[in-house]
Design a protein around this motif. Structure first.
Motif, PDB file in Angstrom:
ATOM      1  N   VAL A  56       1.134   6.866  -4.505  1.00 39.06           N
ATOM      2  CA  VAL A  56       1.925   8.052  -4.833  1.00 39.06           C
ATOM      3  C   VAL A  56       2.221   7.987  -6.342  1.00 39.06           C
ATOM      4  O   VAL A  56       2.230   6.894  -6.926  1.00 39.06           O
ATOM      5  CB  VAL A  56       3.221   8.033  -3.986  1.00 39.06           C
ATOM      6  CG1 VAL A  56       4.176   9.128  -4.386  1.00 39.06           C
ATOM      7  CG2 VAL A  56       2.870   8.120  -2.496  1.00 39.06           C
ATOM      8  N   GLY A  71       7.310  -3.575  -2.273  1.00 39.32           N
ATOM      9  CA  GLY A  71       6.366  -2.464  -2.443  1.00 39.32           C
ATOM     10  C   GLY A  71       6.551  -1.702  -3.743  1.00 39.32           C
ATOM     11  O   GLY A  71       5.883  -0.698  -3.980  1.00 39.32           O
ATOM     12  N   PHE A  72       7.447  -2.139  -4.565  1.00 36.01           N
ATOM     13  CA  PHE A  72       7.648  -1.563  -5.902  1.00 36.01           C
ATOM     14  C   PHE A  72       8.007  -2.692  -6.847  1.00 36.01           C
ATOM     15  O   PHE A  72       8.853  -3.508  -6.482  1.00 36.01           O
ATOM     16  CB  PHE A  72       8.786  -0.529  -5.889  1.00 36.01           C
ATOM     17  CG  PHE A  72       9.004   0.089  -7.253  1.00 36.01           C
ATOM     18  CD1 PHE A  72       8.357   1.261  -7.614  1.00 36.01           C
ATOM     19  CD2 PHE A  72       9.857  -0.510  -8.180  1.00 36.01           C
ATOM     20  CE1 PHE A  72       8.554   1.819  -8.878  1.00 36.01           C
ATOM     21  CE2 PHE A  72      10.043   0.047  -9.436  1.00 36.01           C
ATOM     22  CZ  PHE A  72       9.394   1.216  -9.782  1.00 36.01           C
ATOM     23  N   GLN A  85       4.686   0.949 -13.607  1.00 36.65           N
ATOM     24  CA  GLN A  85       5.908   0.899 -12.772  1.00 36.65           C
ATOM     25  C   GLN A  85       6.738  -0.339 -13.119  1.00 36.65           C
ATOM     26  O   GLN A  85       7.970  -0.291 -13.129  1.00 36.65           O
ATOM     27  CB  GLN A  85       5.554   0.880 -11.281  1.00 36.65           C
ATOM     28  CG  GLN A  85       4.977   2.189 -10.764  1.00 36.65           C
ATOM     29  CD  GLN A  85       4.686   2.158  -9.264  1.00 36.65           C
ATOM     30  OE1 GLN A  85       5.182   1.302  -8.525  1.00 36.65           O
ATOM     31  NE2 GLN A  85       3.878   3.095  -8.812  1.00 36.65           N
ATOM     32  N   LEU A  92       9.446   6.588   1.236  1.00 34.10           N
ATOM     33  CA  LEU A  92       8.471   7.685   1.237  1.00 34.10           C
ATOM     34  C   LEU A  92       8.189   8.171   2.658  1.00 34.10           C
ATOM     35  O   LEU A  92       8.063   9.378   2.901  1.00 34.10           O
ATOM     36  CB  LEU A  92       7.166   7.232   0.564  1.00 34.10           C
ATOM     37  CG  LEU A  92       7.249   6.997  -0.949  1.00 34.10           C
ATOM     38  CD1 LEU A  92       6.023   6.228  -1.456  1.00 34.10           C
ATOM     39  CD2 LEU A  92       7.377   8.325  -1.702  1.00 34.10           C
ATOM     40  N   ARG A  93       8.125   7.221   3.619  1.00 38.59           N
ATOM     41  CA  ARG A  93       7.888   7.627   5.020  1.00 38.59           C
ATOM     42  C   ARG A  93       9.069   8.461   5.535  1.00 38.59           C
ATOM     43  O   ARG A  93       8.882   9.446   6.242  1.00 38.59           O
ATOM     44  CB  ARG A  93       7.662   6.400   5.913  1.00 38.59           C
ATOM     45  CG  ARG A  93       6.237   5.856   5.836  1.00 38.59           C
ATOM     46  CD  ARG A  93       5.986   4.714   6.810  1.00 38.59           C
ATOM     47  NE  ARG A  93       6.634   3.490   6.396  1.00 38.59           N
ATOM     48  CZ  ARG A  93       6.151   2.636   5.488  1.00 38.59           C
ATOM     49  NH1 ARG A  93       4.996   2.889   4.912  1.00 38.59           N
ATOM     50  NH2 ARG A  93       6.801   1.549   5.166  1.00 38.59           N
ATOM     51  N   GLU A  95      -3.844   5.721  -0.951  1.00 41.91           N
ATOM     52  CA  GLU A  95      -3.757   5.696  -2.420  1.00 41.91           C
ATOM     53  C   GLU A  95      -2.302   5.567  -2.845  1.00 41.91           C
ATOM     54  O   GLU A  95      -1.396   5.608  -2.009  1.00 41.91           O
ATOM     55  CB  GLU A  95      -4.361   6.996  -2.977  1.00 41.91           C
ATOM     56  CG  GLU A  95      -5.855   7.082  -2.696  1.00 41.91           C
ATOM     57  CD  GLU A  95      -6.430   8.465  -2.942  1.00 41.91           C
ATOM     58  OE1 GLU A  95      -5.710   9.344  -3.460  1.00 41.91           O
ATOM     59  OE2 GLU A  95      -7.606   8.657  -2.590  1.00 41.91           O
ATOM     60  N   THR A 119       9.883   1.077  -1.134  1.00 34.28           N
ATOM     61  CA  THR A 119       9.485   2.445  -1.500  1.00 34.28           C
ATOM     62  C   THR A 119       8.631   3.053  -0.383  1.00 34.28           C
ATOM     63  O   THR A 119       8.696   4.253  -0.144  1.00 34.28           O
ATOM     64  CB  THR A 119       8.716   2.480  -2.835  1.00 34.28           C
ATOM     65  OG1 THR A 119       7.860   1.341  -2.925  1.00 34.28           O
ATOM     66  CG2 THR A 119       9.670   2.491  -4.010  1.00 34.28           C
ATOM     67  N   GLY A 120       7.864   2.215   0.335  1.00 30.36           N
ATOM     68  CA  GLY A 120       7.074   2.718   1.463  1.00 30.36           C
ATOM     69  C   GLY A 120       7.992   3.333   2.522  1.00 30.36           C
ATOM     70  O   GLY A 120       7.755   4.446   3.001  1.00 30.36           O
ATOM     71  N   ARG A 162       2.371   2.641  12.238  1.00 30.20           N
ATOM     72  CA  ARG A 162       2.204   3.437  11.037  1.00 30.20           C
ATOM     73  C   ARG A 162       0.854   4.143  11.011  1.00 30.20           C
ATOM     74  O   ARG A 162      -0.164   3.546  11.370  1.00 30.20           O
ATOM     75  CB  ARG A 162       2.334   2.554   9.796  1.00 30.20           C
ATOM     76  CG  ARG A 162       3.757   2.232   9.450  1.00 30.20           C
ATOM     77  CD  ARG A 162       3.865   1.213   8.367  1.00 30.20           C
ATOM     78  NE  ARG A 162       3.008   1.452   7.210  1.00 30.20           N
ATOM     79  CZ  ARG A 162       3.092   0.760   6.089  1.00 30.20           C
ATOM     80  NH1 ARG A 162       3.988  -0.199   5.969  1.00 30.20           N
ATOM     81  NH2 ARG A 162       2.300   1.018   5.082  1.00 30.20           N
ATOM     82  N   ARG A 187      -6.248   0.578   0.857  1.00 33.76           N
ATOM     83  CA  ARG A 187      -4.983  -0.004   0.370  1.00 33.76           C
ATOM     84  C   ARG A 187      -5.239  -1.372  -0.267  1.00 33.76           C
ATOM     85  O   ARG A 187      -4.632  -1.721  -1.272  1.00 33.76           O
ATOM     86  CB  ARG A 187      -3.975  -0.109   1.523  1.00 33.76           C
ATOM     87  CG  ARG A 187      -3.417   1.260   1.917  1.00 33.76           C
ATOM     88  CD  ARG A 187      -2.797   1.260   3.296  1.00 33.76           C
ATOM     89  NE  ARG A 187      -1.616   0.434   3.405  1.00 33.76           N
ATOM     90  CZ  ARG A 187      -1.123  -0.002   4.558  1.00 33.76           C
ATOM     91  NH1 ARG A 187      -1.716   0.297   5.700  1.00 33.76           N
ATOM     92  NH2 ARG A 187      -0.042  -0.732   4.569  1.00 33.76           N
ATOM     93  N   ARG A 226       4.077  -1.263  -8.148  1.00 35.05           N
ATOM     94  CA  ARG A 226       2.713  -1.365  -7.613  1.00 35.05           C
ATOM     95  C   ARG A 226       1.674  -1.386  -8.736  1.00 35.05           C
ATOM     96  O   ARG A 226       0.495  -1.499  -8.464  1.00 35.05           O
ATOM     97  CB  ARG A 226       2.379  -0.136  -6.763  1.00 35.05           C
ATOM     98  CG  ARG A 226       2.909  -0.107  -5.330  1.00 35.05           C
ATOM     99  CD  ARG A 226       2.196  -1.027  -4.404  1.00 35.05           C
ATOM    100  NE  ARG A 226       1.792  -0.546  -3.112  1.00 35.05           N
ATOM    101  CZ  ARG A 226       2.549  -0.468  -2.025  1.00 35.05           C
ATOM    102  NH1 ARG A 226       3.811  -0.752  -2.058  1.00 35.05           N
ATOM    103  NH2 ARG A 226       2.025  -0.119  -0.874  1.00 35.05           N
ATOM    104  N   MET A 254      -0.437   8.927   1.067  1.00 36.36           N
ATOM    105  CA  MET A 254      -0.267   7.696   1.846  1.00 36.36           C
ATOM    106  C   MET A 254      -1.335   7.597   2.932  1.00 36.36           C
ATOM    107  O   MET A 254      -1.834   6.515   3.220  1.00 36.36           O
ATOM    108  CB  MET A 254       1.131   7.655   2.474  1.00 36.36           C
ATOM    109  CG  MET A 254       2.227   7.478   1.441  1.00 36.36           C
ATOM    110  SD  MET A 254       3.838   7.891   2.104  1.00 36.36           S
ATOM    111  CE  MET A 254       4.237   6.403   2.967  1.00 36.36           C
TER     112      MET A 254
END
Ligand code: AMP
Length: 216
Positions: free
Chosen positions: A59, A85-86, A92, A35-36, A57, A31-32, A161, A172, A88, A53
């Protein structure tokens, strides 16, 4: 086979997911990364996500659940996927259970990569990625064989990043301990949890993961 890699930022989830992709043809679902990509493309939710991000924090659940729900519809996942990453947090994870059940899918194994906090800061602050193929490197632990040239594709441009700076990393990690670590208990109760030593060398970690995959 469908896997979930669980662990704090810098635990090596992305590195190991890429190895699993190469070895088994499972598809990495990060998911990171999604999202990027959305942030770089300047989409509506990408713009919103970018600021969140950068603060380190999370999303909103609504956005990431919608992204994963859509991704699970794609036809390229029939040999399996690796969630990276999902989920989190617990809401979820509950949403994921529903998404999978409604598609007749399940997680075959959840792999928790246990790593000390002190090691994470060092791991995260040194990492960089080939801009062309996405292969990951590290200033100290994994430099390209030829300086400035990607081992995998020969690319010569690398990126770091924006959220891999000391201040954002600290928030994080805090978010991980508060919101994501409870998933260890969640999957422990479901009986799918396998904890491995994420402090070991990259090849050793990969071997431990292979054992879980074989047994799943
Ligand atoms: P990652 O690449 O997994 O380290 O994620 C980078 C950033 O993207 C995180 O710090 C969050 O801001 C956001 N993010 C990624 N995955 C999620 C998720 N499942 N839920 C909420 N935010 C997420």
């Amino acid at each position: 086979m469908n896997l979930l890699l669980l662990g704090p930022p810098g635990a090596g989830k992305g590195t190991q997911a890429k190895r699993l992709e190469d070895a088994h043809g499972f598809v990495q679902l990060s998911t990171g990364d999604m999202l990027r990509a959305a942030a770089a493309a300047g989409t509506e939710y990408g713009k919103k996500a970018k600021a969140v991000m950068e603060r380190g924090e999370l999303v909103s659940d609504e956005i990431v659940i919608a992204i994963i729900g859509e991704r699970l519809e794609q036809p390229d996942l029939k040999d399996g996927f690796i969630l990276d990453g999902f989920p989190r947090n617990v809401p979820q994870a509950e949403a994921l259970d529903k998404l999978l059940a409604s598609r007749g899918l399940k997680l075959d194994a959840v792999i928790e990569m246990a790593v000390d906090d002190e090691a994470l800061i060092e791991r995260i602050s040194g990492r960089f990625t080939c801009s062309s193929c996405g292969k990951g490197y590290h200033d100290k632990f994994e430099r390209p064989a030829t300086e400035g040239v990607c081992d995998k594709c020969g690319g010569r441009e690398f990126t770091r990043r924006a959220d891999d700076n000391a201040q954002t990393v600290r928030s994080r990690l805090e978010v991980y301990h508060k919101q994501t670590a409870p998933l260890v208990g969640y999957y422990g109760e479901q009986g799918t949890l396998n904890t491995i030593d994420g402090m070991a060398a990259i090849d050793d970690v990969a071997r431990q993961i292979e054992e879980v995959v074989k047994a799943a």
